[in-house]
Design a protein around this motif. Structure first.
Motif, PDB file in Angstrom:
ATOM      1  N   PHE A  48      39.056  46.857  20.432  1.00  0.00           N
ATOM      2  CA  PHE A  48      39.604  46.160  21.593  1.00  0.00           C
ATOM      3  C   PHE A  48      39.472  47.012  22.852  1.00  0.00           C
ATOM      4  N   GLY A  49      39.780  48.288  22.732  1.00  0.00           N
ATOM      5  CA  GLY A  49      39.713  49.177  23.895  1.00  0.00           C
ATOM      6  C   GLY A  49      38.327  49.696  24.172  1.00  0.00           C
ATOM      7  N   ALA A  50      37.494  49.846  23.121  1.00  0.00           N
ATOM      8  CA  ALA A  50      36.140  50.372  23.312  1.00  0.00           C
ATOM      9  C   ALA A  50      35.305  49.429  24.161  1.00  0.00           C
ATOM     10  N   ILE A  51      35.517  48.110  23.985  1.00  0.00           N
ATOM     11  CA  ILE A  51      34.794  47.147  24.825  1.00  0.00           C
ATOM     12  C   ILE A  51      35.160  47.359  26.286  1.00  0.00           C
ATOM     13  N   GLY A  52      36.446  47.621  26.549  1.00  0.00           N
ATOM     14  CA  GLY A  52      36.876  47.897  27.921  1.00  0.00           C
ATOM     15  C   GLY A  52      36.204  49.130  28.493  1.00  0.00           C
TER      16      GLY A  52
ATOM     17  N   THR B  75      34.295  61.257  31.461  1.00  0.00           N
ATOM     18  CA  THR B  75      35.738  61.317  31.682  1.00  0.00           C
ATOM     19  C   THR B  75      36.082  60.854  33.083  1.00  0.00           C
ATOM     20  N   LEU B  76      35.320  61.315  34.062  1.00  0.00           N
ATOM     21  CA  LEU B  76      35.567  60.898  35.443  1.00  0.00           C
ATOM     22  C   LEU B  76      35.405  59.389  35.607  1.00  0.00           C
ATOM     23  N   ILE B  77      34.356  58.819  35.003  1.00  0.00           N
ATOM     24  CA  ILE B  77      34.125  57.384  35.129  1.00  0.00           C
ATOM     25  C   ILE B  77      35.283  56.595  34.529  1.00  0.00           C
ATOM     26  N   ASN B  78      35.765  57.016  33.354  1.00  0.00           N
ATOM     27  CA  ASN B  78      36.846  56.280  32.695  1.00  0.00           C
ATOM     28  C   ASN B  78      38.115  56.258  33.541  1.00  0.00           C
ATOM     29  N   TYR B  79      38.486  57.410  34.113  1.00  0.00           N
ATOM     30  CA  TYR B  79      39.735  57.446  34.872  1.00  0.00           C
ATOM     31  C   TYR B  79      39.542  56.895  36.282  1.00  0.00           C
ATOM     32  N   PHE B  80      38.338  57.061  36.825  1.00  0.00           N
ATOM     33  CA  PHE B  80      38.011  56.409  38.095  1.00  0.00           C
ATOM     34  C   PHE B  80      38.124  54.898  37.929  1.00  0.00           C
ATOM     35  N   SER B  81      37.527  54.361  36.863  1.00  0.00           N
ATOM     36  CA  SER B  81      37.516  52.917  36.648  1.00  0.00           C
ATOM     37  C   SER B  81      38.906  52.378  36.374  1.00  0.00           C
ATOM     38  N   PHE B  82      39.734  53.151  35.678  1.00  0.00           N
ATOM     39  CA  PHE B  82      41.113  52.727  35.413  1.00  0.00           C
ATOM     40  C   PHE B  82      41.844  52.460  36.721  1.00  0.00           C
ATOM     41  N   ALA B  83      41.742  53.387  37.669  1.00  0.00           N
ATOM     42  CA  ALA B  83      42.409  53.208  38.966  1.00  0.00           C
ATOM     43  C   ALA B  83      41.719  52.146  39.809  1.00  0.00           C
ATOM     44  N   GLN B  84      40.381  52.146  39.802  1.00  0.00           N
ATOM     45  CA  GLN B  84      39.643  51.219  40.648  1.00  0.00           C
ATOM     46  C   GLN B  84      39.891  49.778  40.240  1.00  0.00           C
ATOM     47  N   TRP B  85      39.927  49.509  38.926  1.00  0.00           N
ATOM     48  CA  TRP B  85      40.107  48.127  38.493  1.00  0.00           C
ATOM     49  C   TRP B  85      41.525  47.630  38.694  1.00  0.00           C
ATOM     50  N   ALA B  86      42.475  48.537  38.752  1.00  0.00           N
ATOM     51  CA  ALA B  86      43.832  48.120  39.125  1.00  0.00           C
ATOM     52  C   ALA B  86      43.820  47.536  40.536  1.00  0.00           C
ATOM     53  N   PHE B  87      43.072  48.157  41.435  1.00  0.00           N
ATOM     54  CA  PHE B  87      43.021  47.669  42.815  1.00  0.00           C
ATOM     55  C   PHE B  87      42.077  46.475  42.968  1.00  0.00           C
ATOM     56  N   TYR B  88      40.994  46.411  42.170  1.00  0.00           N
ATOM     57  CA  TYR B  88      40.168  45.206  42.193  1.00  0.00           C
ATOM     58  C   TYR B  88      41.000  43.988  41.791  1.00  0.00           C
ATOM     59  N   GLY B  89      41.825  44.161  40.751  1.00  0.00           N
ATOM     60  CA  GLY B  89      42.696  43.073  40.326  1.00  0.00           C
ATOM     61  C   GLY B  89      43.697  42.684  41.397  1.00  0.00           C
TER      62      GLY B  89
ATOM     63  N   VAL C  66      41.366  38.475  38.069  1.00  0.00           N
ATOM     64  CA  VAL C  66      42.671  39.106  37.821  1.00  0.00           C
ATOM     65  C   VAL C  66      42.882  39.328  36.321  1.00  0.00           C
ATOM     66  N   LEU C  67      42.594  38.314  35.519  1.00  0.00           N
ATOM     67  CA  LEU C  67      42.801  38.425  34.071  1.00  0.00           C
ATOM     68  C   LEU C  67      41.899  39.499  33.466  1.00  0.00           C
ATOM     69  N   ILE C  68      40.635  39.522  33.878  1.00  0.00           N
ATOM     70  CA  ILE C  68      39.717  40.533  33.340  1.00  0.00           C
ATOM     71  C   ILE C  68      40.129  41.928  33.810  1.00  0.00           C
ATOM     72  N   SER C  69      40.596  42.039  35.047  1.00  0.00           N
ATOM     73  CA  SER C  69      41.062  43.332  35.552  1.00  0.00           C
ATOM     74  C   SER C  69      42.247  43.835  34.738  1.00  0.00           C
ATOM     75  N   CYS C  70      43.169  42.935  34.413  1.00  0.00           N
ATOM     76  CA  CYS C  70      44.319  43.328  33.578  1.00  0.00           C
ATOM     77  C   CYS C  70      43.849  43.844  32.225  1.00  0.00           C
ATOM     78  N   TYR C  71      42.863  43.144  31.641  1.00  0.00           N
ATOM     79  CA  TYR C  71      42.321  43.597  30.361  1.00  0.00           C
ATOM     80  C   TYR C  71      41.682  44.977  30.491  1.00  0.00           C
ATOM     81  N   LEU C  72      40.867  45.168  31.537  1.00  0.00           N
ATOM     82  CA  LEU C  72      40.157  46.443  31.696  1.00  0.00           C
ATOM     83  C   LEU C  72      41.104  47.596  31.977  1.00  0.00           C
ATOM     84  N   VAL C  73      42.257  47.325  32.574  1.00  0.00           N
ATOM     85  CA  VAL C  73      43.230  48.379  32.839  1.00  0.00           C
ATOM     86  C   VAL C  73      44.053  48.691  31.596  1.00  0.00           C
ATOM     87  N   ILE C  74      44.438  47.637  30.848  1.00  0.00           N
ATOM     88  CA  ILE C  74      45.391  47.809  29.748  1.00  0.00           C
ATOM     89  C   ILE C  74      44.712  48.122  28.420  1.00  0.00           C
TER      90      ILE C  74
END
Length: 474
Positions: free
Chosen positions: A217-221, A361-375, A406-414
């Motif tokens: 579930f998380g690896a796809i994210g 590692t940078l991409i994963n944590y960059f994307s975590f923050a970035q997708w919160a704001f995209y959502g 919004v829904l996909i962003s929530c998935y990618l963050v969580i």
């Protein structure tokens, strides 16, 4: 030359024209020019960084290619949402003013804090690390370049790019144009070679392409994180929705074809073991001119890093103008008319990001923050459909599009957190909200002692960098 003309000159170079700036220049961009602009903007370092990670997290060739295609669809949906927001709120600063209008100054402040301190410099660091890997790999055939060499090259690239952008906006533009052409050439070479290999029957790696795939579930994210790193959502052709609909899928097709080209000569195991995927491809397909692959990839990543640095000053300028970060960052060089304080600050923070972390590692944590704001940006579009009905909307997308984003962003963050909780995600979240510690006294209350503390610091930094407030340069 009078004060007004100096100010106009400064604003054209600094990427902002004040509170009521309108992007009227985009109205004169035709369909073909808009598509070219999107293709040139989107194709960057991601396609050379991400293939290994997308394959790693997806598990097989078939799911890998599907994720690359899905990333293109999601990027198109996100870009259309940004197109409506950009034509509705035309102030320089993008998400900053979207959040200000929809959620108020607190969310806008947290966005500016996170972007200036995390998103912009980490993006700069990711791209220069990719540049360093491809620049050093040919000198370490058969083994991984030492981390010290990679990080020193990355730091040297940061210093060089910041220096170019501090010296002249026009010089930075020329550099950008040259390296944009270079990255288009290398994409065409890889895709063309892949098509020839497919025509010759090199399809064994595509048989049973879904065997062995069992991504969690998380690896796809995480796979989407790396694929979407190559497909940015924010496109600066807000008045050209047709260009977005054509241009982004065109780039996504190119990315899928690049990955298909890789799989024509490499098995999944070989691709995952490659130190630089494009270099390995060149060694096997283009010998004796294989040297052109790392050379042009270095050009491409350097151009992308230059573009990242080139745009770094805009949000800092706007946030400082609104009083959300220290004023000195919004100042410009009094002789060269470049936003040197913002550029230097972004470069210094990027140096700190390249010291401890690797690219993935940078991409994963960059994307975590970035997708919160995209959502949040997509959510702001939904909110303003009800709270700001008075705003003129030259382009209005179906409400289902921002809902999907919004829904996909929530998935990618969580999803990555649920699948594999790591303290780094918590650290990233804590850092994002740590800005509240500074917001209450210095932004909300505007304490006098804070101004007294910053006044001499600002004065000395002004003297050191020969910078001043944009409106006072004469």
């Amino acid at each position: 030359m009078d004060k007004g003309s100096f100010r106009r000159r400064k604003e054209s170079q600094n990427g902002s024209t004040g509170h009521t700036e309108h992007t009227n220049h985009t109205k004169n961009v035709g369909l073909l020019s808009g598509i070219c602009l999107i293709v040139g903007t989107m194709i960057g370092s991601g396609i050379f960084i991400s293939p290994k990670s997308v394959l790693l997290y997806s598990g097989a060739v078939g799911p890998c290619l599907l994720i690359w295609a899905a990333c293109g669809v999601l990027a198109t949906l996100g870009a259309l949402c940004y197109a409506e927001l950009g034509t509705m709120i035309t102030k320089s600063g993008a998400e900053y003013f979207y959040f200000m209008e929809a959620f108020g100054p607190l969310v806008a402040y947290l966005y500016s804090w996170t972007t200036v301190m995390v998103l912009k410099p980490s993006s700069f660091a990711i791209i220069t690390l990719s540049f360093a890997e491809y620049a050093s790999t040919p000198f370490y055939a058969g083994c991984t370049p030492p981390p010290l060499v990679t990080k020193c090259l990355s730091a040297a690239a940061i210093f060089l790019i910041v220096g170019i952008n501090c010296l002249s906006v026009k010089l930075a533009s020329y550099v950008q144009n040259f390296f944009t052409a270079a990255k288009l050439v290398i994409i065409l070479v890889i895709v063309g070679a892949g098509i020839v290999l497919l025509a010759q029957g090199n399809t064994e790696n595509f048989s049973n392409s879904f065997d062995g795939a069992s991504p969690s579930f998380g690896a796809i994210g995480l796979a989407f994180y790396n694929g979407l790193w190559s497909n940015p959502q924010k496109i600066q052709t807000e008045n050209l929705p047709l260009a977005i609909i054509i241009g982004i899928p065109l780039v996504s097709v190119c990315y899928v074809l690049v990955n298909v080209s890789y799989f024509t000569v490499m098995t999944t195991t070989e691709l995952l073991q490659s130190q630089a995927v494009a270099v390995t491809f060149g060694d096997r397909v283009l010998y004796p001119v294989a040297w052109m692959i790392p050379l042009f990839v270095v050009f491409s990543t350097f151009g992308s890093a230059n573009g990242s640095c080139f745009t770094a000053g805009r949000l800092a300028y706007v946030a400082a103008r609104e009083g959300h970060i220290v004023k000195i960052i919004s100042y410009i060089d009094v002789k060269l008319y470049t936003p040197s304080p913002a550029l230097i600050f972004n470069g210094i923070i990027a140096i700190f990001y390249i010291i401890p972390a690797d690219i993935n590692t940078l991409i994963n944590y960059f994307s975590f923050a970035q997708w919160a704001f995209y959502g949040l940006a997509a959510l702001s579009l939904i909110v303003m459909r009800f709270t700001r009905k008075d705003l003129h909307r030259p382009l209005k997308v179906p409400i289902v599009l921002p809902v999907i984003v919004v829904l996909i962003s929530c998935y990618l963050v969580i999803a990555p957190i649920i699948d594999k909780p790591e303290l780094e995600y918590l650290y990233c979240t804590i850092f994002m909200f740590s800005g509240l510690i500074l917001y209450y006294p210095f932004v909300y209350r505007k304490v006098e002692w804070g101004r007294k503390l910053m006044r001499p610091i600002t004065m000395h930094l002004q003297l050191l960098m020969e910078a001043g407030p944009p409106e006072k340069i004469e």
